[in-house]
Scaffold this motif. Structure first.
Motif, PDB file in Angstrom:
ATOM      1  N   TYR A 170      16.974   8.208   7.711  1.00 35.86           N
ATOM      2  CA  TYR A 170      16.073   7.052   7.645  1.00 35.86           C
ATOM      3  C   TYR A 170      16.307   6.275   6.336  1.00 35.86           C
ATOM      4  O   TYR A 170      16.426   5.049   6.336  1.00 35.86           O
ATOM      5  N   PHE A 174      17.849   2.488   5.774  1.00 36.50           N
ATOM      6  CA  PHE A 174      17.173   1.485   4.948  1.00 36.50           C
ATOM      7  C   PHE A 174      18.141   0.951   3.889  1.00 36.50           C
ATOM      8  O   PHE A 174      18.177  -0.260   3.620  1.00 36.50           O
ATOM      9  N   ILE A 426       9.236   6.601  -6.091  1.00 36.84           N
ATOM     10  CA  ILE A 426       8.344   6.820  -4.943  1.00 36.84           C
ATOM     11  C   ILE A 426       9.092   7.558  -3.823  1.00 36.84           C
ATOM     12  O   ILE A 426       8.573   8.498  -3.228  1.00 36.84           O
ATOM     13  N   LEU A 427      10.327   7.126  -3.576  1.00 36.15           N
ATOM     14  CA  LEU A 427      11.122   7.767  -2.518  1.00 36.15           C
ATOM     15  C   LEU A 427      11.371   9.242  -2.844  1.00 36.15           C
ATOM     16  O   LEU A 427      11.283  10.113  -1.986  1.00 36.15           O
ATOM     17  N   SER A 430       8.408  11.201  -2.262  1.00 35.15           N
ATOM     18  CA  SER A 430       8.095  11.325  -0.836  1.00 35.15           C
ATOM     19  C   SER A 430       9.116  12.183  -0.096  1.00 35.15           C
ATOM     20  O   SER A 430       9.079  12.251   1.132  1.00 35.15           O
ATOM     21  N   PHE A 432      12.475  11.799   0.022  1.00 37.39           N
ATOM     22  CA  PHE A 432      13.705  11.142   0.509  1.00 37.39           C
ATOM     23  C   PHE A 432      14.858  11.489  -0.426  1.00 37.39           C
ATOM     24  O   PHE A 432      14.653  11.655  -1.633  1.00 37.39           O
TER      25      PHE A 432
ATOM     26  N   ILE B  11       4.969   5.654   3.020  1.00 37.59           N
ATOM     27  CA  ILE B  11       6.251   5.146   2.510  1.00 37.59           C
ATOM     28  C   ILE B  11       7.210   4.806   3.653  1.00 37.59           C
ATOM     29  O   ILE B  11       7.777   3.703   3.677  1.00 37.59           O
ATOM     30  N   PRO B  12       7.393   5.729   4.638  1.00 33.75           N
ATOM     31  CA  PRO B  12       8.269   5.346   5.764  1.00 33.75           C
ATOM     32  C   PRO B  12       7.769   4.091   6.483  1.00 33.75           C
ATOM     33  O   PRO B  12       8.582   3.265   6.904  1.00 33.75           O
ATOM     34  N   LEU B  13       6.431   3.937   6.562  1.00 37.38           N
ATOM     35  CA  LEU B  13       5.877   2.757   7.232  1.00 37.38           C
ATOM     36  C   LEU B  13       6.199   1.484   6.438  1.00 37.38           C
ATOM     37  O   LEU B  13       6.596   0.463   7.003  1.00 37.38           O
ATOM     38  N   MET B  15       8.695   1.045   4.504  1.00 37.66           N
ATOM     39  CA  MET B  15      10.133   0.778   4.688  1.00 37.66           C
ATOM     40  C   MET B  15      10.380   0.117   6.040  1.00 37.66           C
ATOM     41  O   MET B  15      11.178  -0.817   6.148  1.00 37.66           O
TER      42      MET B  15
END
Lengths: 501, 152
Positions: A170, A174, A426-427, A430, A432, B11-13, B15
């Motif tokens: 994901y 992005f 932030i990523l 979270s 990522f 966060i995924p939302l 993005m």
């Protein structure tokens, strides 16, 4: 034969006091940065990039490659001494390195790490030297379909970059979208929000510095010291001799782990951390002492440190010849060669063959420089690690801002770097994998450009590209690199369940 | 429970919303300009749904209320937030203050924020670091650093 002549010429170009001084400075800088947990050699390259603007390409490459070489080895020191890997590439080193320290064998572990790294690095260099030319010749036969599939192959590893493959993919997707921002190859402006600073796309360096360096600095800002406690004294002679004794006892393992490292290094974005872990697992499975792995045995340190250093030779081959970064370090190095006006890709290698071979020659010498400096560094590492973060972090932030500004002399890039820094933090929080976003930003524009060309070549139909053997092979490799980690995990889980039962 | 789900999906939302806005912008253009963007966006939407469903399922199964340890992390978060705002302020004010003055103030405030109390370091280090950087970049490497109302 021609390559040997060029390499010989490369050595004769490198044997100058100026280059040796640069090698010592670069390796020392990379070593210090990588030894500080949270600070990586990629950050070191980013910090030093502005200093290379006015340098000749060879001088710049030798200096940055020295930081890169030093950076790989430095992280192992803190991994062994305080159970904190200085860089992600040293994750596997802590598994047996720190237990060895707890057993009172820290000097031996450091010595093993030192020798393993240098030997692994040398094997990586030899591979780089022998494979670079043929890889470039093969790459010359690449048209838009092959280049598109290379980008896809590079992107195919994003799934294995974190424990959650879906999140990782994901993030990679992005990143691809971010990479396509700007003027498209057909001249259409996309996603710039009216900013003419983004017409050429998202500037690579500020984005990279922001995503990779800033989150680590934020993490350090919440701590008083990079490392809290350490008060051991070491002897240089004992470090070198005890390490050598262990290395000569395991010659086959050293070679096999180095080869594993090189193969992993060639794969885009796999990097030293995956090489180290894979080699560690491999050694554990093959060793007669497999049950003792993780309790502090030399084989564990050898496996991790040879592979992570050897992987960088493979990563450099992919970066110098194909323009694909195999790690965050090589991603930064691509930025450095772009500053010199070089366009990453097969043509870059062929146009600048002499300079590239000269810099590869310097890599051999850097291993020797690295050995000398790291041996001394192990003894004095304690003092450097004691610098308070309240001094380090603001100064480094200022450097990163300057690094971003200097690319185009635009304050917009500083703001962009901070925005990417916040996003990266932030990523990271979270779950990522930031590297997947970085890969998307780097490889997205290539995939976009080549897909457009394929569309023009085959009237919008993509299927005919699979008639080309290289495309088909790369496609199969891509599918394999997506499926293989999942299969390995599945097999490991099943084996674990069976053992538990 | 709701907080935990929001934390996982937020966060995924964000993005996905950004990707959606980008896709909406390019979808009116020529199909060749969305050859990559369109499938990537669709794949993102699918993965968001899969990941979201997985996260919600995990939250429901574990009964995780979320927010625990929030107060503990809040202080550290505040520090990082202030530090970040300081860096943003430096960039925003650099055209007015200039690089040298701006970075001196930034370093001084950042050192204070991170808990340095040695007066000599608080004033001496920012001045020396800023001047060294100015000399290196402006004078040695020829990178024209922003000059403010003070002229340097």
């Amino acid at each position: 034969m021609e390559s040997f002549t060029i390499l010989y010429n490369g050595f004769s170009m490198i044997f100058e006091v100026k280059y040796f001084l640069l090698m010592f400075a670069g390796v020392a800088f990379g070593l210090v940065l990588a030894a500080l947990p949270g600070l990586t050699s990629s950050m070191g390259i980013a910090l030093m990039l502005p200093f290379t603007y006015n340098l000749e390409p060879l001088t710049s490459l030798v200096f940055l490659l020295s930081i890169y070489s030093g950076g790989i080895l430095g992280g192992g020191v803190t991994a062994i001494l305080i159970n904190t890997p200085g860089s992600p590439a040293n994750i596997a080193t802590v598994l047996d390195g720190y237990p060895m320290t707890l057993k009172g064998r820290a000097e031996e572990a450091l010595g093993i790490s030192l020798w393993s790294s240098v030997i692994g690095g040398l094997i990586g260099c030899i591979f780089l030297f022998f494979v670079m030319e043929s890889l470039a010749n093969l790459a010359l036969r690449f048209g838009p379909p092959e280049m598109f599939m290379i980008a896809i192959f590079g992107l195919s590893v994003v799934g294995s970059l974190s424990s959650n493959p879906i999140k990782s993919i994901y993030g990679g997707l992005f990143g691809i979208l971010l990479g396509t921002i700007g003027m498209s190859p057909s001249g259409v402006v996309r996603g710039t929000m009216g900013s003419y600073y983004l017409l050429d796309g998202i500037p690579f360096l500020p984005a990279l510095i922001g995503l990779l360096a800033i989150p680590e600095l934020f993490s350090l800002a919440g701590r008083n010291f990079v490392v809290d406690t350490m008060d051991t004294k070491f002897s240089l002679r004992r470090i070198i001799s005890s390490g050598w004794r262990e290395i000569v006892r395991h010659p086959v393992q050293v070679v096999l782990c180095s080869v594993t490292g090189v193969i992993v290094g060639v794969m885009p974005a796999a990097g030293g951390s995956i090489a180290g872990l894979l080699s560690y697992n491999q050694s554990k499975q093959w060793s007669r002492r497999h049950a003792e792995f993780g309790t502090g045995i030399p084989e564990g340190v050898i496996a991790a440190e040879t592979a992570n250093n050897a992987s960088e030779g493979g990563a450099l081959a992919t970066m110098l010849v194909l323009g694909i970064p195999g790690s965050s370090n090589t991603a930064m190095l691509i930025g450095a060669v772009m500053i010199q006006g070089w366009v990453p890709g097969p043509k870059m290698f062929l146009d600048n063959k002499e300079v590239i071979y000269a810099s590869v020659s310097s890599l051999f010498l850097q291993q020797i420089v690295m050995f000398i400096l790291t041996a001394v560094f192990c003894v004095y590492a304690v003092r450097i690690i004691k610098i308070p973060t309240r001094i380090l972090v603001p100064c480094i932030i200022l450097f990163t801002l300057l690094g971003s500004y200097s690319t185009r002399n635009a304050l917009f890039d500083c703001g962009l770097m901070l925005a990417f820094g916040a996003a990266g933090w932030i990523l990271k929080k979270s779950g990522f994998a930031i590297m997947s976003v970085v890969l998307g930003i780097i490889l997205g524009p290539i995939a976009d450009r080549e897909l457009l060309r394929i569309g023009q070549l085959y009237n919008g139909d993509i299927l005919p590209i699979f008639n080309r053997p290289i495309v088909l092979a790369l496609f199969l490799f891509s599918v394999l690199s997506v499926i293989a980690p999942m299969l390995f995990t599945l097999v490991r889980n099943m084996r674990g369940k069976r053992e538990a039962a | 429970m709701r907080t935990a789900i929001l934390q996982k999906l937020g966060i995924p939302l964000a993005m996905l919303i950004a990707a959606c806005l980008y896709y909406l912008e390019v979808r009116h253009g020529h199909p060749r300009d969305q050859m990559l963007i369109k499938p990537v966006f669709i794949l993102m939407a699918v993965l968001f749904a899969v990941n979201g469903a997985w996260d919600v399922r995990l939250c429901l199964r574990s009964g995780d209320g979320g927010g625990e340890g929030g107060a503990r992390d809040w202080k550290g978060l505040q520090k990082i937030g202030c530090f970040f705002l300081l860096a943003v302020a430096l960039v925003a004010l650099m055209p007015v203050l200039g690089f040298t003055a701006g970075s001196m103030i930034f370093l001084h405030l950042a050192f204070r924020l991170l808990g340095m109390d040695n007066a000599a370091m608080l004033y001496g280090l920012p001045v020396s670091v800023s001047l060294v950087l100015y000399m290196l970049f402006n004078e040695l490497f020829g990178v024209p650093l922003p000059t403010g109302f003070l002229g340097f």
